[in-house]
Design a protein around this motif. Sequence first.
Motif, PDB file in Angstrom:
ATOM      1  N   PHE A   1      27.382 -30.578   9.813  1.00 47.97           N
ATOM      2  CA  PHE A   1      26.104 -31.286   9.747  1.00 47.97           C
ATOM      3  C   PHE A   1      25.648 -31.446   8.296  1.00 47.97           C
ATOM      4  O   PHE A   1      25.161 -32.509   7.901  1.00 47.97           O
ATOM      5  CB  PHE A   1      25.034 -30.539  10.550  1.00 47.97           C
ATOM      6  CG  PHE A   1      24.959 -30.944  12.002  1.00 47.97           C
ATOM      7  CD1 PHE A   1      26.100 -31.036  12.785  1.00 47.97           C
ATOM      8  CD2 PHE A   1      23.745 -31.221  12.602  1.00 47.97           C
ATOM      9  CE1 PHE A   1      26.040 -31.401  14.120  1.00 47.97           C
ATOM     10  CE2 PHE A   1      23.656 -31.594  13.936  1.00 47.97           C
ATOM     11  CZ  PHE A   1      24.814 -31.685  14.698  1.00 47.97           C
TER      12      PHE A   1
ATOM     13  N   TYR B   1      19.596 -33.701   9.096  1.00 55.19           N
ATOM     14  CA  TYR B   1      20.910 -33.125   9.435  1.00 55.19           C
ATOM     15  C   TYR B   1      21.017 -31.678   8.955  1.00 55.19           C
ATOM     16  O   TYR B   1      21.599 -30.830   9.624  1.00 55.19           O
ATOM     17  CB  TYR B   1      22.031 -33.976   8.850  1.00 55.19           C
ATOM     18  CG  TYR B   1      22.316 -35.212   9.674  1.00 55.19           C
ATOM     19  CD1 TYR B   1      23.058 -35.138  10.843  1.00 55.19           C
ATOM     20  CD2 TYR B   1      21.815 -36.456   9.293  1.00 55.19           C
ATOM     21  CE1 TYR B   1      23.297 -36.267  11.619  1.00 55.19           C
ATOM     22  CE2 TYR B   1      22.039 -37.588  10.050  1.00 55.19           C
ATOM     23  CZ  TYR B   1      22.788 -37.490  11.212  1.00 55.19           C
ATOM     24  OH  TYR B   1      23.018 -38.609  11.981  1.00 55.19           O
TER      25      TYR B   1
ATOM     26  N   VAL C   1      21.813 -35.524  17.335  1.00 51.12           N
ATOM     27  CA  VAL C   1      22.946 -36.228  16.755  1.00 51.12           C
ATOM     28  C   VAL C   1      23.414 -37.370  17.652  1.00 51.12           C
ATOM     29  O   VAL C   1      23.859 -38.424  17.167  1.00 51.12           O
ATOM     30  CB  VAL C   1      24.090 -35.230  16.450  1.00 51.12           C
ATOM     31  CG1 VAL C   1      24.907 -34.879  17.686  1.00 51.12           C
ATOM     32  CG2 VAL C   1      25.013 -35.793  15.385  1.00 51.12           C
TER      33      VAL C   1
ATOM     34  N   THR D   1      21.927 -40.636  15.482  1.00 51.40           N
ATOM     35  CA  THR D   1      22.958 -40.980  14.495  1.00 51.40           C
ATOM     36  C   THR D   1      23.245 -42.484  14.439  1.00 51.40           C
ATOM     37  O   THR D   1      23.308 -43.055  13.346  1.00 51.40           O
ATOM     38  CB  THR D   1      24.249 -40.188  14.757  1.00 51.40           C
ATOM     39  OG1 THR D   1      24.001 -38.800  14.517  1.00 51.40           O
ATOM     40  CG2 THR D   1      25.372 -40.659  13.833  1.00 51.40           C
TER      41      THR D   1
END
Length: 478
Positions: A329, A409, A269, A273
């Motif tokens: 998530f 995710y 992440v 991201t």
Amino acid sequence: MDIREAIRTQPMRQYQIQTIVICFLLCMVDGFEILIMAFVAPHLSDDWNLSSVEVGYLLSAGLIGTAVGAFALSPLADRYGRRPMTIACLVVITIGMALSTIAADPGQLIAFRAFAGLGIGGLVANLNILVSENSSDRRRGLALGLYGAGLPGGVALGGAISGVLISQFGWRSAFLFGTIVTAILLVVVIRAMPESIEFLVDKRPKNALAKYNAIAGKLGYEPAQELPEPVAAKNVRGVKGGLFAGIMRRRTIMLWIGYSCLMASFYFVNTWTPKLLTDATGDSGMGTTAGVLINVGGVIGALIFASLTLILRPRIVNTLLLLGGAIVFVAYANGFEIVALGMVLAVFVGLTANGGVAGFYAISPSVYPAAVRGTGVGLMIGIGRLVSIVAPIVTGYLLGAGWTPQGLYVLFGAVLVVAAVFMFGLDRSYRGRSENPETPDAPATQVSVGFTYKLGETAHDRKWRVLRLGSCRSRASP
């Protein structure tokens, strides 16, 4: 008075708080220096005309160094002491950062970043141990949760300062800034950081009694004529017994696998991201903003963890954070392309992922006996850092194989569920057993020489036990 017992049972003194504040500042430096290349890489790539492969090696060099440092240097703290190893690691980081400032080509910078990473990897395990050993039973979860906020706080603050410096003075200024800050904290540690009381009692190095009494004086207690006896049985004072004998084998497996699963999701992440959001929106500014918001959420998550430990066991708090992370998530997978919703969810992604890291930092020192604490925590961090190197690479291959960001995710949300299961399993391993890491196989109600509290309970447990039953004869809460 046994200073170990005084620290555990008495209100925290100024000297203890001072030590924890120093560790917090060092944790901020750790967060900044681990991810400094993320701030430097775009500018460095333009300056040196680097390929994506070269940038990838530069981004990975520090992480590889931290993994090696956690494996190789952390165990030395159990042999030579927490204080000298903290100083040695800071010296290595300072030199590595200074050399990075004058690197002439990518090969040199990769080597210097890996060298600095050695010190960072050895430092991390030492810090949360020192915070744990200087905290009272009642405030340990709070202290370690606040300490854990230093990691994302360092990334956010250091990144903001670096952005200003780089825009004005070029990418080398970020490394110079890190060098100066680390050198200042090195001086602070030399002047003010005490040795671990647990280490002095367990290992009895040269002048141990004098150092023990010096700490006692700064805490406001009378000097001792001799060191108290170690509490741990001989069979748990070595690596084999302290990490893998009896119930410790189960606890080590639960702790290490749970932390590794969290690290996979955490580094996915934090590294992917910004790029995934940039690709989805076509706006690189949105990706950068999301990266900052994730770390802001991390600070909030660490503070939430710290607050909840006042009413719940830290292991249960962390289990809830990890399960909450899985839900967040999945929500992010279905909403990150909607800009406003994606920004809000980015905060919650950081809250749960970074909050979980703070939780593992808080919990891990209390799992292991003092004699092998540096080794146990260091190996946990080392394995987690190896996973942190692999997870972003695996993500790249999955994207290449046709996976969507949404699917990724959800996948890493499922990995957080696995982490939560192992954390809950760790908590259940204490059912009916002592919470004292020096006597891990003892029943919860057994009282050991030198301790006046029931080993299976915390200060919070004792308060509620008395309120519920009005008696000190009941068993500890499982």
